[in-house]
Design a protein around this motif. Sequence first.
Motif, mmCIF file in Angstrom:
data_model
loop_
_atom_site.group_PDB
_atom_site.id
_atom_site.type_symbol
_atom_site.label_atom_id
_atom_site.label_comp_id
_atom_site.label_asym_id
_atom_site.label_seq_id
_atom_site.Cartn_x
_atom_site.Cartn_y
_atom_site.Cartn_z
ATOM 1 N N ARG A 1 0.846 -1.194 0.000
ATOM 2 C CA ARG A 1 0.000 0.000 0.000
ATOM 3 C C ARG A 1 0.876 1.236 0.000
ATOM 4 O O ARG A 1 1.907 1.284 0.650
ATOM 5 N N PHE A 2 0.447 2.244 -0.723
ATOM 6 C CA PHE A 2 1.228 3.466 -0.831
ATOM 7 C C PHE A 2 0.471 4.636 -0.238
ATOM 8 O O PHE A 2 -0.738 4.739 -0.376
ATOM 9 N N GLY A 3 1.194 5.520 0.413
ATOM 10 C CA GLY A 3 0.605 6.746 0.931
ATOM 11 C C GLY A 3 0.112 6.618 2.357
ATOM 12 O O GLY A 3 0.184 5.561 2.971
ATOM 13 N N ARG A 4 -0.375 7.715 2.873
ATOM 14 C CA ARG A 4 -0.937 7.749 4.212
ATOM 15 C C ARG A 4 -1.914 8.904 4.279
ATOM 16 O O ARG A 4 -1.854 9.827 3.476
ATOM 17 N N GLU A 5 -2.805 8.839 5.231
ATOM 18 C CA GLU A 5 -3.758 9.921 5.432
ATOM 19 C C GLU A 5 -3.050 11.093 6.112
ATOM 20 O O GLU A 5 -2.195 10.887 6.977
ATOM 21 N N LEU A 6 -3.409 12.295 5.721
ATOM 22 C CA LEU A 6 -2.868 13.479 6.377
ATOM 23 C C LEU A 6 -3.554 13.667 7.724
ATOM 24 O O LEU A 6 -4.748 13.411 7.862
ATOM 25 N N SER A 7 -2.782 14.147 8.678
ATOM 26 C CA SER A 7 -3.363 14.435 9.986
ATOM 27 C C SER A 7 -4.207 15.705 9.886
ATOM 28 O O SER A 7 -4.093 16.479 8.929
ATOM 29 N N GLU A 8 -5.028 15.907 10.886
ATOM 30 C CA GLU A 8 -5.868 17.106 10.931
ATOM 31 C C GLU A 8 -4.998 18.367 10.921
ATOM 32 O O GLU A 8 -5.306 19.345 10.240
ATOM 33 N N SER A 9 -3.889 18.341 11.662
ATOM 34 C CA SER A 9 -3.010 19.520 11.716
ATOM 35 C C SER A 9 -2.338 19.767 10.365
ATOM 36 O O SER A 9 -2.144 20.914 9.967
ATOM 37 N N GLU A 10 -2.002 18.698 9.640
ATOM 38 C CA GLU A 10 -1.409 18.868 8.311
ATOM 39 C C GLU A 10 -2.426 19.464 7.337
ATOM 40 O O GLU A 10 -2.096 20.346 6.552
#
Length: 105
Positions: free
Chosen positions: A69-78
């Motif tokens: 799997r590639f990528g990740r979810e951005l955090s709320e702060s990002e």
Amino acid sequence: MTTRAEVLGLYRRILTLHRRKLEPRMRVLGDAYVRDEFRRHKDAADKFVPLFMQEWEQYVTMLSQKQDRFGRELSESERALMNSEQQEKLQSLRDAAKSVGESMS
């Protein structure tokens, strides 16, 4: 201060990793995005270059460790740090990646 050789070296490493790690359709999308980002930041103010390089180095690290799997979810702060243009670009990339994924199924 970051030298031109360092920037070009990073650019080449990214394209090499794309060739090794990404499926052909994702590679086309990734290469185009990287090329566009590096061109747009070619004349960036010196104060922005370290962050630009840091983020792309993190991408290299993540891509180097890529398994399935590639990528990740951005955090709320990002996400909160993004302006509307960046949010639109992110949505555009999500849509493009989704359509590529669907066409490969």
